[in-house]
Design a protein around this motif. Structure first.
Motif, short mmCIF file in Angstrom:
data_model
loop_
_atom_site.label_atom_id
_atom_site.label_comp_id
_atom_site.label_asym_id
_atom_site.label_seq_id
_atom_site.Cartn_x
_atom_site.Cartn_y
_atom_site.Cartn_z
N LYS B 213 0.84 -1.20 0.00
CA LYS B 213 0.00 0.00 0.00
C LYS B 213 0.88 1.25 0.00
O LYS B 213 0.58 2.23 -0.68
N ALA B 214 1.98 1.18 0.76
CA ALA B 214 2.89 2.33 0.79
C ALA B 214 3.47 2.56 -0.61
O ALA B 214 3.59 3.70 -1.06
N ARG B 216 2.09 1.83 -3.49
CA ARG B 216 1.07 2.42 -4.36
C ARG B 216 0.86 3.89 -4.01
O ARG B 216 0.65 4.73 -4.89
N ALA B 217 0.92 4.18 -2.70
CA ALA B 217 0.76 5.58 -2.28
C ALA B 217 1.90 6.43 -2.84
O ALA B 217 1.68 7.51 -3.37
N GLU B 220 1.51 7.18 -6.45
CA GLU B 220 0.49 8.17 -6.80
C GLU B 220 0.90 9.59 -6.44
O GLU B 220 0.64 10.52 -7.19
N ASP B 221 1.49 9.77 -5.27
CA ASP B 221 1.79 11.12 -4.82
C ASP B 221 2.82 11.06 -3.69
O ASP B 221 2.49 10.73 -2.56
N ASP B 223 4.53 13.43 -2.10
CA ASP B 223 4.38 14.39 -1.01
C ASP B 223 3.35 13.91 -0.01
O ASP B 223 3.58 13.90 1.20
N VAL B 224 2.20 13.53 -0.53
CA VAL B 224 1.13 13.11 0.37
C VAL B 224 1.52 11.81 1.07
O VAL B 224 1.24 11.63 2.26
N ALA B 225 2.22 10.93 0.36
CA ALA B 225 2.67 9.68 0.99
C ALA B 225 3.54 10.01 2.21
O ALA B 225 3.40 9.39 3.26
N ALA B 226 4.42 11.00 2.06
CA ALA B 226 5.28 11.38 3.18
C ALA B 226 4.43 11.87 4.35
O ALA B 226 4.74 11.62 5.51
N LEU B 227 3.34 12.57 4.02
CA LEU B 227 2.45 13.08 5.08
C LEU B 227 1.69 11.98 5.78
O LEU B 227 1.09 12.19 6.82
N MET B 228 1.68 10.79 5.19
CA MET B 228 1.05 9.65 5.85
C MET B 228 2.04 8.97 6.79
O MET B 228 1.76 7.92 7.34
N ILE B 230 4.99 7.90 5.65
CA ILE B 230 5.76 6.93 4.86
C ILE B 230 7.14 7.51 4.56
O ILE B 230 7.25 8.63 4.08
N ASN B 231 8.17 6.73 4.83
CA ASN B 231 9.53 7.13 4.48
C ASN B 231 9.72 6.82 2.99
O ASN B 231 9.98 5.68 2.61
#
Lengths: 264, 340
Positions: B213-214, B216-217, B220-221, B223-228, B230-231
């Motif tokens: 899931k990380a 795929r995140a 997709e994006d 910046d937003v992945a980092a805000l979740m 995610i390293n």
């Protein structure tokens, strides 16, 4: 009340442009605070500094008593700050529930090895995160829509999903960037009471950027006004509405005498 | 020419075998493209490194007598070594050659990738010569290394790489069974089964695991992945790790099946697998699998009607047609604005 987020003389430049200029702010813990200001005033830039996308040239950002400027965004998120975007930025090719599960990333631990071996610990964690995600979907009124791809949800639902995803991180501070943008008055009134409920039920401190003055005046306990990167006023709704500097920033010089910002 | 069904069926099975190789390699291209929107042109060389490292490990196990005693263990260890070696190569390349260029113009990492590709080919080729040079170094006329070392080091390096073609010991025999009139060797079945199981595993990993899931995140994006929380850099490393391990697996299988390996062996399969990834829709994981098998089958069906030498013409002709008529590939969706 102690402050959960504190900005001390923060300055962020883009080339010669001072996007945020010597900006100080204290957000009281458990409050709903609001930053307003004309377009380009530096509100979103400030948010980007807080979450770690931008490194401010000067000043400090203190979260929960710890300086956080210069930390990578994923670590700041792990400390308990979440945000949403002005233009919704969901993972559009993932389902609603998957979006929320990704939002829990900072709190889950399964590694690649766990996943390959499918350990009981891993299974337990997966189960818990699905349960928690479903609870959040219900909280934002999207129960039963977990398996819909995020991009196929209606606009208002996407907004609420984005907030649910931000909440999945169990934030102590939630930054909302124009949550009611593009909503009709009915939808934004609904969202306003939802934001209030967030704070009252979860105790999350909320800092929002908002243009809709009805929303701002109704829910904010503290309003900060930015113009050209600098703070020009701060106070409660009443104080801000009657502040001539604010009226000038919004409507231009000369308007301050005859008009007020109140639109209800 | 009379249509020979038996021969055609044999060719189809051949196509599935070749398709397995294409699919496994194509997955690496597509996964890396997914997270970085970049074509890793050194991927064919990672496949080659997998084959070499696998062979080197296998030879050590033959020397130690493990292969005699327990061939299955030795073969499994060979696969693991090839996969681990390829994974390490891939992760190192990303760290050294691509990550510093993450914010650069899009052409920069592409050129870096071509450079790495040439580097790895030449590295394997001149490794023994390089060892000889280094071991022969002298300071003020005195050798730095004791004379005994020189021979040992060069021996090891020669066992690993060099100009000549290397040969895997014949592990797969030509044993097989008849399916109707069609003779199927066990080796082909093994390749097909290993590939399919690996791909199903990968699909499950990407679909359901936290890491998947990380990934795929991140694709997709970022910046937003980092805000979740995610390293992002770590997820990119892990993507290279998995994609490269798959190429390593294909490399070892290639060695065991076709026996001969050489330092340039990665080039053609690399480009074919890239074709397969584009065919299926680059960035799309099931697409890479489908593209690999489609390409493998298209080649063997094509040479039913054309001389065998036209195999590559069929493959790349297909690429051109896809790029003209459906540039997003079979399973690809229209690119989002962000990715363009």
């Amino acid at each position: 009340m102690s402050s959960i987020l504190e900005s001390r003389s923060l300055t962020k430049k883009f080339g010669g442009l001072l996007a945020v200029n010597d900006f100080s702010l204290e957000v009281p813990e458990g409050s709903i605070s609001c930053i307003i200001g004309p377009n380009g005033a530096g509100k979103t830039t400030f948010f980007n500094c807080v979450v770690g996308f931008y490194l401010p040239e000067e000043g400090e950002i203190i979260f929960n008593g710890k300086p956080i400027q210069g930390m990578p965004p994923y670590k700041i998120t792990g400390l308990g700050i979440s945000r949403t975007y002005q233009n919704i930025r969901l993972f559009s090719n993932m389902t609603a529930i998957e979006n929320i599960i990704v939002g829990q990333h900072a709190h889950t631990k399964a590694t690649m090895i766990d996943a390959v071996l499918h350990t009981p610990k891993n299974r337990k964690e997966e189960k818990e995160s699905v349960t928690e995600a479903q609870r959040l979907l219900e909280f934002v009124g999207l129960s039963g829509e977990g398996d819909i791809l995020a991009r196929n949800l209606p606009y208002g639902a996407q907004r609420r999903l984005e907030i649910a995803r931000a909440l999945a991180n169990k934030p102590k501070l939630l930054l909302l960037d124009e949550p009611t943008a593009g909503m009709n008055p009915y939808e934004s009134a609904e969202l306003t009471s939802f934001i209030k409920r967030l704070r009252d039920e979860l105790g999350t401190t909320i800092l929002l950027i908002e243009h809709d003055m009805r929303v701002v005046m109704k829910i904010s306990e503290q309003i900060t006004v930015l113009d050209y990167g600098s703070k020009i006023a701060e106070g409660n709704a009443k104080e801000i509405q009657s502040n001539p500097k604010v009226i000038e920033a919004y409507l231009g010089r000369g308007a301050a005498s005859g008009l007020s910002l109140s639109r209800d | 020419m009379e249509f020979d069904f038996t021969r055609f069926a044999e060719q189809l099975i051949n196509g599935l075998t070749v398709g397995s190789f294409y699919a496994l390699i194509a997955l690496g291209y597509t996964m890396v493209y997914g997270v970085l929107t970049m074509i890793n042109f050194a991927h064919g060389e990672i496949f080659m490194m997998g084959a070499y490292i696998g062979l080197f490990s296998l030879n050590r196990m033959v020397d130690a007598g493990l292969y005699e005693r327990s061939p299955i263990t030795a073969i499994i260890l060979t696969f693991l070594a090839g996969m681990a070696g390829a994974a390490l190569t891939g992760v190192t390349i990303e760290r050294l050659a691509y990550r510093p260029l993450r914010r650069a113009a899009r052409l920069a990492p592409l050129i870096s990738a071509i450079g790495i590709s040439i580097f790895l080919q030449e590295f394997v080729r001149i490794l023994p010569a390089m060892g000889e040079q280094v071991m022969g170094l002298r300071i003020a006329g005195n050798p730095i290394f004791p004379p005994g070392w020189q021979e040992a080091v060069i021996g090891v390096l020669e066992d690993f790489g060099g100009v000549q073609v290397k040969t895997y010991p014949g592990i797969f025999t030509t044993d097989g069974f008849y399916l109707g009139e069609v003779y199927v060797t066990y080796s082909r079945v093994i390749i097909l089964v290993i590939s399919m199981l690996t791909m199903v595993g990968l699909w499950l990993l990407v679909k359901f695991s936290r890491l998947g899931k990380a990934m795929r995140a991140v694709s997709e994006d970022k910046d937003v992945a980092a805000l979740m929380g995610i390293n992002v850099n770590r997820v990119i490393s892990q993507t290279f790790l998995i994609g490269s391990a798959l190429a390593g697996l294909a490399g070892v299988m290639q060695g065991m099946f076709y026996l001969q390996i050489r330092n340039t062996m990665g080039f053609v399969p690399g480009i074919k697998a890239f074709t397969a990834a584009v065919l299926g829709g680059i960035g799309n994981i099931p697409g890479a699998m489908l593209g690999g098998y489609t390409l493998g089958l298209a080649e063997v069906i094509g040479i039913q009607f054309l001389p065998a030498i036209y195999k590559d013409v069929v493959a790349f002709g297909l690429l051109v047609l896809i790029l003209i008529f459906k540039p997003t590939g079979i399973l690809g969706e229209a690119l989002t604005e962000k990715k363009m």
